[in-house]
Write a protein that holds these residues in place. Structure first.
Motif, PDB file in Angstrom:
ATOM      1  N   SER A  30      86.917  50.796  25.412  1.00 59.46           N
ATOM      2  CA  SER A  30      86.547  49.395  25.176  1.00 59.46           C
ATOM      3  C   SER A  30      87.575  48.434  25.756  1.00 59.46           C
ATOM      4  CB  SER A  30      86.371  49.136  23.683  1.00 59.46           C
ATOM      5  OG  SER A  30      87.567  49.421  22.972  1.00 59.46           O
ATOM      6  N   ARG A  33      86.849  48.202  29.435  1.00 62.06           N
ATOM      7  CA  ARG A  33      85.634  47.397  29.599  1.00 62.06           C
ATOM      8  C   ARG A  33      85.947  45.902  29.443  1.00 62.06           C
ATOM      9  NH1 ARG A  33      80.133  48.456  28.798  1.00 62.06           N
ATOM     10  NH2 ARG A  33      80.636  50.558  28.051  1.00 62.06           N
ATOM     11  N   LYS A  38      83.047  39.708  33.436  1.00 60.50           N
ATOM     12  CA  LYS A  38      81.650  39.865  33.042  1.00 60.50           C
ATOM     13  C   LYS A  38      80.693  39.889  34.239  1.00 60.50           C
ATOM     14  CE  LYS A  38      82.116  37.890  28.399  1.00 60.50           C
ATOM     15  NZ  LYS A  38      81.666  36.824  27.457  1.00 60.50           N
ATOM     16  N   TRP A  41      79.352  43.144  35.995  1.00 62.69           N
ATOM     17  CA  TRP A  41      78.275  43.946  35.426  1.00 62.69           C
ATOM     18  C   TRP A  41      76.899  43.467  35.878  1.00 62.69           C
ATOM     19  CZ3 TRP A  41      79.964  48.056  32.506  1.00 62.69           C
ATOM     20  CH2 TRP A  41      81.300  47.996  32.080  1.00 62.69           C
ATOM     21  N   PHE A 303      82.131  53.656  34.192  1.00 65.26           N
ATOM     22  CA  PHE A 303      81.077  52.654  33.995  1.00 65.26           C
ATOM     23  C   PHE A 303      80.106  52.685  35.181  1.00 65.26           C
ATOM     24  CE2 PHE A 303      85.068  50.902  32.185  1.00 65.26           C
ATOM     25  CZ  PHE A 303      84.729  50.973  30.837  1.00 65.26           C
TER      26      PHE A 303
END
Length: 369
Positions: A30, A33, A38, A41, A303
């Motif tokens: 996490s 991430r 943002k 993604w 990811f």
């Protein structure tokens, strides 16, 4: 934590003594991430399709030029360039398989089937087994791609299997065989809906992909009857083999570290984060952009939803969190010749892992091939 015991391979220099790559990381998935912006993604179908268009134009132009010149001085150049572009096709289809190409599952499936069928890859069959690879990366017992053999399995292999698996250049031609029969010690085919690779609800997808693959084979058979086997070999067969060599070359190097031994895990020692940290980024020089930055492999493995065009930025953002668990790739010139040496050296020493232990490292068969 399990003991390394006989499975530990001494590091190459004192610098490596300062860091144990199998040590439990002091950060969480996490945290990595959260460090990634943002917008990394966000998937853009139009942007992804623009890369497909670019590659289709290049492939078409190369074919037209080769047919126009029809010169034996140019054919070898065409083979290398076109085979490289076939590999670029694969990477875009690979993004479709991960769903990082688009938010539309339908678009992912259509584009993935077109790109992969063209280079004789059964899209769904590969997609499902590749998903297994990502979900179990670094796990000796459950990984799917270039997973190490146990010592017992390795020593029971016949000479021919060992020779073709570890003697360059034969391992670079392994992919078609893998699609048919997987790796030693594993059963099943990427073409059969009843293979143990697939769950019952996935069988219909495998049937569709095998049908698309068969249509491409039929088309090649038709072209062979029209233009002849030699011409088909020149325009498609040799580039296809170059593509296969690229695929095996890249996937092998992303999961083997000659410069620093990488751990593999079993049982309770494995988790998703530790497994993902056993992958390696590579610098492919001029090919980084051509191959859609597939060399930025660590963040991709952790990811896979991130589109390829955001991987470089995402990796830069994550590096402060990863610290020494991120292995900075050796910078390449235009052509990554240094990686050829890494491949050869790794093939000579990464043969099997111990049957025992939950943290194991590759060991070397003293009876060199």
């Amino acid at each position: 934590m399990g003991s390394l015991g006989a499975d530990f391979v001494c590091p190459h220099d004192e610098k490596e003594l300062e860091f144990d790559p199998s040590a439990f990381p002091p950060f969480k998935l996490s945290e990595i991430r959260a460090a990634i912006p943002k917008h990394c993604w966000v998937k853009s179908s139009w942007r992804s399709l623009s890369y497909v268009l670019r590659d289709v134009v290049v492939v078409s132009a190369l074919l037209a030029l080769a047919l126009f010149l029809d010169n034996w001085k140019f054919w070898p150049v065409y083979w290398v360039l076109q085979g490289t572009m076939f590999w670029a096709f694969f990477v875009l289809g690979h993004d479709c398989g991960h769903g990082s190409f688009s938010d539309s599952a339908f678009l992912n499936s259509v584009v993935g089937h077109i790109l992969h069928s063209f280079i004789l890859v059964p899209y769904h069959g590969w997609r499902i087994s590749h998903k297994t690879h990502h979900q179990n990366h670094g796990n000796v017992e459950a990984d799917e791609s270039w997973v190490p053999m146990s010592e017992k399995l390795y020593k029971n292999l016949d000479f021919a299997t060992k020779f073709f698996r570890f003697k360059i250049p034969f391992p670079l031609l392994a992919y078609p065989i893998y699609l048919i029969s997987r790796s030693p010690g594993k059963k099943g085919s990427h073409f059969s809906p009843f293979s143990d690779l697939f769950q019952p609800h996935e069988r219909k997808y495998v049937v569709i992909s095998t049908l698309c693959w068969s249509i491409m084979v039929a088309l090649l058979y038709y072209l062979n009857s029209v233009i002849g086997s030699l011409h088909l070999l020149k325009i498609y067969g040799v580039p296809y083999m170059v593509f296969v060599m690229w695929l095996d070359f890249v996937t092998y190097l992303h999961h083997h570290g000659y410069e620093q031994k990488l751990p593999w895990y079993r049982g309770k020692e494995w988790n998703y984060l530790r497994g993902g940290l056993t992958t390696i980024d590579r610098d492919y020089g001029i090919f980084n952009n051509i191959h859609h930055d597939i060399g930025t492999h660590v963040i991709h493995h952790l990811f896979p939803q991130i589109p390829h065009y955001h991987l470089v930025e995402a990796t830069k953002a994550a590096k402060p969190v990863l610290g020494r668990y991120y292995r900075e790739p050796k910078k390449s010139g235009l052509i990554p010749f240094h990686l050829v040496g890494n491949l050869v050296k790794s093939m000579k020493q990464d043969h099997y892992v111990s049957d025992n232990g939950d943290i194991v490292f590759y060991q070397t068969d003293p009876k060199t091939l």
